[in-house]
Design a protein around this motif. Structure first.
Motif, PDB file in Angstrom:
ATOM      1  N   MET A   1      -9.447   4.211 -44.560  1.00  0.00           N
ATOM      2  CA  MET A   1      -8.342   3.979 -45.496  1.00  0.00           C
ATOM      3  C   MET A   1      -7.690   2.624 -45.233  1.00  0.00           C
ATOM      4  O   MET A   1      -7.373   1.874 -46.156  1.00  0.00           O
ATOM      5  CB  MET A   1      -7.311   5.114 -45.383  1.00  0.00           C
TER       6      MET A   1
ATOM      7  N   ARG B   1     -14.717  18.764 -47.222  1.00  0.00           N
ATOM      8  CA  ARG B   1     -13.663  19.662 -47.688  1.00  0.00           C
ATOM      9  C   ARG B   1     -14.172  20.543 -48.818  1.00  0.00           C
ATOM     10  O   ARG B   1     -14.939  20.080 -49.645  1.00  0.00           O
ATOM     11  CB  ARG B   1     -12.478  18.838 -48.158  1.00  0.00           C
ATOM     12  N   ALA B   2     -13.699  21.752 -48.824  1.00  0.00           N
ATOM     13  CA  ALA B   2     -14.117  22.694 -49.866  1.00  0.00           C
ATOM     14  C   ALA B   2     -12.899  23.090 -50.691  1.00  0.00           C
ATOM     15  O   ALA B   2     -12.683  24.252 -50.989  1.00  0.00           O
ATOM     16  CB  ALA B   2     -14.773  23.909 -49.218  1.00  0.00           C
ATOM     17  N   LEU B   3     -12.113  22.077 -51.068  1.00  0.00           N
ATOM     18  CA  LEU B   3     -10.816  22.305 -51.723  1.00  0.00           C
ATOM     19  C   LEU B   3     -10.834  21.777 -53.148  1.00  0.00           C
ATOM     20  O   LEU B   3     -11.380  20.718 -53.411  1.00  0.00           O
ATOM     21  CB  LEU B   3      -9.713  21.581 -50.936  1.00  0.00           C
ATOM     22  N   ARG B   4     -10.192  22.522 -54.050  1.00  0.00           N
ATOM     23  CA  ARG B   4     -10.029  22.052 -55.440  1.00  0.00           C
ATOM     24  C   ARG B   4      -8.862  21.080 -55.579  1.00  0.00           C
ATOM     25  O   ARG B   4      -8.740  20.405 -56.597  1.00  0.00           O
ATOM     26  CB  ARG B   4      -9.770  23.241 -56.362  1.00  0.00           C
ATOM     27  N   LYS B   5      -7.983  21.087 -54.609  1.00  0.00           N
ATOM     28  CA  LYS B   5      -6.805  20.220 -54.665  1.00  0.00           C
ATOM     29  C   LYS B   5      -6.566  19.667 -53.273  1.00  0.00           C
ATOM     30  O   LYS B   5      -6.436  20.445 -52.321  1.00  0.00           O
ATOM     31  CB  LYS B   5      -5.567  21.019 -55.060  1.00  0.00           C
ATOM     32  N   ASP B   6      -6.471  18.365 -53.155  1.00  0.00           N
ATOM     33  CA  ASP B   6      -6.180  17.745 -51.862  1.00  0.00           C
ATOM     34  C   ASP B   6      -5.742  16.320 -52.134  1.00  0.00           C
ATOM     35  O   ASP B   6      -6.562  15.470 -52.464  1.00  0.00           O
ATOM     36  CB  ASP B   6      -7.443  17.763 -50.984  1.00  0.00           C
ATOM     37  N   ASN B   7      -4.449  16.074 -52.025  1.00  0.00           N
ATOM     38  CA  ASN B   7      -3.919  14.737 -52.317  1.00  0.00           C
ATOM     39  C   ASN B   7      -3.359  14.111 -51.050  1.00  0.00           C
ATOM     40  O   ASN B   7      -2.164  13.990 -50.860  1.00  0.00           O
ATOM     41  CB  ASN B   7      -2.826  14.835 -53.393  1.00  0.00           C
ATOM     42  N   THR B   8      -4.280  13.704 -50.172  1.00  0.00           N
ATOM     43  CA  THR B   8      -3.836  13.160 -48.888  1.00  0.00           C
ATOM     44  C   THR B   8      -4.502  11.816 -48.597  1.00  0.00           C
ATOM     45  O   THR B   8      -5.063  11.613 -47.531  1.00  0.00           O
ATOM     46  CB  THR B   8      -4.142  14.144 -47.737  1.00  0.00           C
ATOM     47  N   GLY B   9      -4.418  10.911 -49.549  1.00  0.00           N
ATOM     48  CA  GLY B   9      -4.924   9.568 -49.265  1.00  0.00           C
ATOM     49  C   GLY B   9      -6.028   9.122 -50.192  1.00  0.00           C
ATOM     50  O   GLY B   9      -6.306   9.769 -51.196  1.00  0.00           O
ATOM     51  N   TYR B  10      -6.640   7.997 -49.870  1.00  0.00           N
ATOM     52  CA  TYR B  10      -7.613   7.381 -50.769  1.00  0.00           C
ATOM     53  C   TYR B  10      -8.849   8.260 -50.951  1.00  0.00           C
ATOM     54  O   TYR B  10      -9.281   8.960 -50.034  1.00  0.00           O
ATOM     55  CB  TYR B  10      -8.038   6.008 -50.231  1.00  0.00           C
ATOM     56  N   ASP B  11      -9.412   8.178 -52.138  1.00  0.00           N
ATOM     57  CA  ASP B  11     -10.537   9.019 -52.529  1.00  0.00           C
ATOM     58  C   ASP B  11     -11.851   8.414 -52.023  1.00  0.00           C
ATOM     59  O   ASP B  11     -12.612   7.820 -52.788  1.00  0.00           O
ATOM     60  CB  ASP B  11     -10.536   9.146 -54.053  1.00  0.00           C
ATOM     61  N   LEU B  12     -12.105   8.583 -50.750  1.00  0.00           N
ATOM     62  CA  LEU B  12     -13.334   8.039 -50.159  1.00  0.00           C
ATOM     63  C   LEU B  12     -14.569   8.714 -50.755  1.00  0.00           C
ATOM     64  O   LEU B  12     -15.604   8.079 -50.962  1.00  0.00           O
ATOM     65  CB  LEU B  12     -13.322   8.242 -48.644  1.00  0.00           C
ATOM     66  N   ARG B  13     -14.440  10.009 -51.016  1.00  0.00           N
ATOM     67  CA  ARG B  13     -15.581  10.762 -51.564  1.00  0.00           C
ATOM     68  C   ARG B  13     -16.187  10.051 -52.776  1.00  0.00           C
ATOM     69  O   ARG B  13     -17.385   9.783 -52.822  1.00  0.00           O
ATOM     70  CB  ARG B  13     -15.099  12.168 -51.965  1.00  0.00           C
ATOM     71  N   ASP B  14     -15.349   9.758 -53.766  1.00  0.00           N
ATOM     72  CA  ASP B  14     -15.888   9.185 -54.998  1.00  0.00           C
ATOM     73  C   ASP B  14     -16.368   7.752 -54.820  1.00  0.00           C
ATOM     74  O   ASP B  14     -17.105   7.246 -55.663  1.00  0.00           O
ATOM     75  CB  ASP B  14     -14.849   9.292 -56.113  1.00  0.00           C
TER      76      ASP B  14
ATOM     77  N   SER C   1      -1.109  18.730 -48.197  1.00  0.00           N
ATOM     78  CA  SER C   1      -0.537  18.250 -49.459  1.00  0.00           C
ATOM     79  C   SER C   1      -1.563  18.449 -50.557  1.00  0.00           C
ATOM     80  O   SER C   1      -2.440  17.613 -50.769  1.00  0.00           O
ATOM     81  CB  SER C   1      -0.115  16.789 -49.368  1.00  0.00           C
TER      82      SER C   1
END
Lengths: 487, 487
Positions: free
Chosen positions: B467, A198-211, B442
């Motif tokens: 998830m 994802r190339a988004l500054r904001k995305d609140n759709t579930g658990y933070d797998l990235r980090d 979202s």
């Protein structure tokens, strides 16, 4: 790199199933990219500092994400443990296999494509094997800044930077690698591909797998590509040096610099007088920058989007305030790029001067910035008592609380003998002190295999248990870089 | 709030074990903090927008982290599901229990202590129940900035901000709540306390548990305290308005503003002409800010550590360049604080004007910034075709790619009837378009219970599976906010 007959005998040293795994890998990614000849594999089996040397049934060099996934699926079938590897420049042994010879190294250098550069979105999408300096260069060519910068940037890869959450010199302003990443592509321990690019500054759709994958050192999956943040290229970078009486004064000066320069302050490096004396001793062309000696020197950098003139004026106002209030004893602002470079040279030659002076005990520690003065006082005193005459080489990224707090043998003492006797007790003194000050025994280098025991020693049981829960849930067969981060 | 006889009959409606759980909670945290009377519990059982109303066997109001842990241990013993709740201002129903009446709400408002404020380290340590505005005020009193700011700041809590990874108006410069957090204290689903209250800018010692709990909406554990970052307080905030012919021009103007102002740019809000016409219709005292109509208006904000004069000069240089290059059609820089306030009033009255105009279909979406122009064009066209005459109210945080892309009924059409007929198909058109542009359905509000199905619809199977692996590993009994984030 070609697959010649001697490989057969090497492979036969492993089990029959090992042969089958290696053979299947040849089918999956091409024989030319499956190294088993000891001459070919050797460079991949020793870490950069030559502290660890392992053995591997093969070094695999996949060229695409799909090939990485195929390898991981084969590893599941044949129950072969994998050691992901980027530029092999890590300082904690995280990319070196164990000595048993059953593991396979997955070197990601051939995943070296830039998939996209989007100047309007300020993002670049690169594969894991792209070298850090190459990311910086591509950004610059598009009039953008990729701010991650560290000593190994000419050979470390973005996948390794992400897996170790690398720090470097610009953390004060831009954060660690974690803060520079927007999205990831990862091959899971089961060989599935997660497309989280994802190339988004904001995305609140579930658990933070990235980090979760960032900083996991390849123990939860293999990062194959990432979307990284870019910034507008500053119009000018200007540096200055300030001389101060103590680390406590440096803390007050940091607060002043934050107040005056806000986010334009991109560097704040502390160097003790002894550090610069050591540089002067071994690199006499690098002159002490002030007429009189001073206990502490701070190197500051401003990155300015307006102009060099504006940055210089800002520095002059800041230094005037600091001199008037007695915080700073002397100061000099770089007149030009060459002088800026010379100031950074002083800082960057400290580790080189240390090496010239002889083996030493290194610590990559961090404490809350407000505690740095007290930490140095207390720990210096404890070390002086334990090892009379030990010479402290204290420098580092004061602006983010990360110190290279190194100990050189007393003058005239044999360095190897000093290390043999004092390395372990010195580590304990320093890490115990760090722990009392709510700090960290690994600020930017990670755990790898070097500091797994320290983690068990200093972390609460509940945290180790949570880490183990994660590892077991994601990688129940224990195939991903076993023995690193957790044992 | 006191425990009077009528509670007994309410409790008896639940199972015998429910009684035992509630009785044990009274022992653990004091009867006064265990609400079961419907008059007492009602305010905690309906979300702020009154879209969801649930039932609960009790509303529990623990006063300490240890009391939260005790409640969770009892919930394990009695197999009672818990719904953590902060200020109850969420927009996705994440803090409302289901209708069955078996769950218990854990309201964290009494965990409202500030544990530490460290100006030298630029950190504040607060409990989960501290109200956001209170954190801002404490920071300001110490000459520091806590930059998180959003409409509900007078009543939302820092625990809720963290659990939903709240966004707000300053994300462009300071990031989401996630980027503002250095450490957490969490009660695990087993009732253990994880003390991860680190105040460090660098710490690479294992898996990133912190970011796993942030944005998890209370489904993996209960956040009880956090270390948040502070910044130097800017000397001045100055705003300006610019008039532009299109969203595409706004993107080019954003790049120019980034180049000129770098990190001083803290706000870049887009508002379509129709948004401001709507504001003018319902709030005639808020005048259209330009003599001529323009397709798009951008509100910019600079936060300057030098002075108001410097910020104004920077704005003037930037606007001159933008006017000369034809990007911007007209511009005005606020002369004083009152005018700055008036500019923000225009922006903040858009949702209020929408409410006055009648019910509408709202979307909190995000796309890569570079795609915003194309996204608006394509999606506007698709909506015009599906719902002739639908009026688009498009505004939002252009600087971070987050748009409030709302649809008002055609002029003269009954709004409730419009919603009943078109809400679902409009959502599908918008979210499909977002998906094609690699965006998010979202951006800043989370999933809660409102968007769990959208997550299943748009996310890849491998991501949902990962998830679910996390949820099962951390909360095998499914006691933490079941039905939220995942079903």
């Amino acid at each position: 790199m070609t697959d010649h007959p001697s490989n057969a005998s090497v492979a036969s040293a492993a089990s029959a199933d090992a042969d089958a795994f290696v053979a299947a890998c040849r089918d999956a990614i091409g024989a030319a990219h499956v190294l088993t000849d000891p001459h070919d594999t050797a460079p991949f089996l020793t870490d950069w500092r030559r502290r660890y040397t392992g053995a591997a049934r093969a070094v695999l060099r996949p060229g695409t994400t799909q090939e990485v996934a195929a390898i991981v699926k084969l590893a599941n079938t044949h129950r072969v443990a994998l050691v992901p590897q980027g530029g092999n420049t890590g300082l904690a042994g995280g990319a070196t296999p164990d000595a048993a010879g059953g593991q396979a190294v997955v070197n990601l250098a051939r995943l070296n494509r830039t998939r996209a550069l989007d100047p309007s979105n300020n993002t670049i999408t690169v594969e894991a094997g792209v070298v850090l300096a190459e990311v910086q260069n591509q950004a610059r060519a598009a009039q953008r800044l990729f701010p991650l910068s560290l000593a190994a940037e000419g050979s470390c890869t973005i996948g390794g930077n992400l897996s170790t959450n690398a720090g470097g010199t610009a953390v004060l302003r831009y954060g660690n690698t974690r803060e520079l990443c927007l999205g990831l592509e990862v091959v899971t321990p089961q060989g599935e591909i997660w497309d989280g690019l994802r190339a988004l500054r904001k995305d609140n759709t579930g658990y933070d797998l990235r980090d979760l994958y960032i900083g996991a050192e390849g123990t939860l999956g293999i990062i194959t590509a990432a979307v990284m943040k870019l910034y507008p290229l500053p119009a000018a970078n200007v540096t200055a040096l300030a001389a101060l009486p103590s680390p406590h004064a440096a803390l007050d000066f940091l607060a002043l610099a934050h107040r005056c320069a806000g986010p334009l302050l991109t560097g704040f490096e502390l160097m003790s007088d002894f550090c610069l004396r050591l540089v002067g001793k071994h690199f006499p062309q690098l002159r002490y920058p002030f007429a009189e000696p001073h206990a502490q020197i701070v190197l500051l950098e401003l990155s300015d989007n307006e102009s060099e003139a504006h940055a210089r004026t800002l520095f002059e106002q800041m230094m005037e305030q600091a001199l008037e209030s007695g915080l700073v004893e002397d100061a000099v602002v770089a007149e030009n790029l060459a002088q800026s470079r010379a100031f950074w040279d002083l800082r960057e030659h400290i580790p080189l001067a240390q090496a010239e002076e002889g083996l030493n005990v290194k610590h990559d520690i961090g404490v809350p910035i407000s505690r740095i003065g007290t930490f140095i006082e207390e720990t210096d005193a404890a070390i002086a008592q334990a090892v009379p005459g030990a010479r402290m080489v204290t420098f580092g990224h004061l602006g983010d609380g990360n110190l290279h707090y190194n100990v050189q043998a007393p003058e005239g003492v044999d360095a190897p003998a000093f290390l043999a006797q004092y390395q372990a007790p010195l580590n304990r003194i320093v890490y115990d002190s760090v722990h009392r000050h709510h700090g960290t025994f690994s600020a930017e280098h990670g755990l790898g295999q070097l500091k797994v025991d320290e983690a068990t020693h200093y972390k609460a049981g509940v945290e180790i248990a949570l880490m183990r829960t994660l590892k077991t849930a994601f990688d129940p067969l224990g195939l991903m870089n076993p023995g690193k981060v957790l044992r």
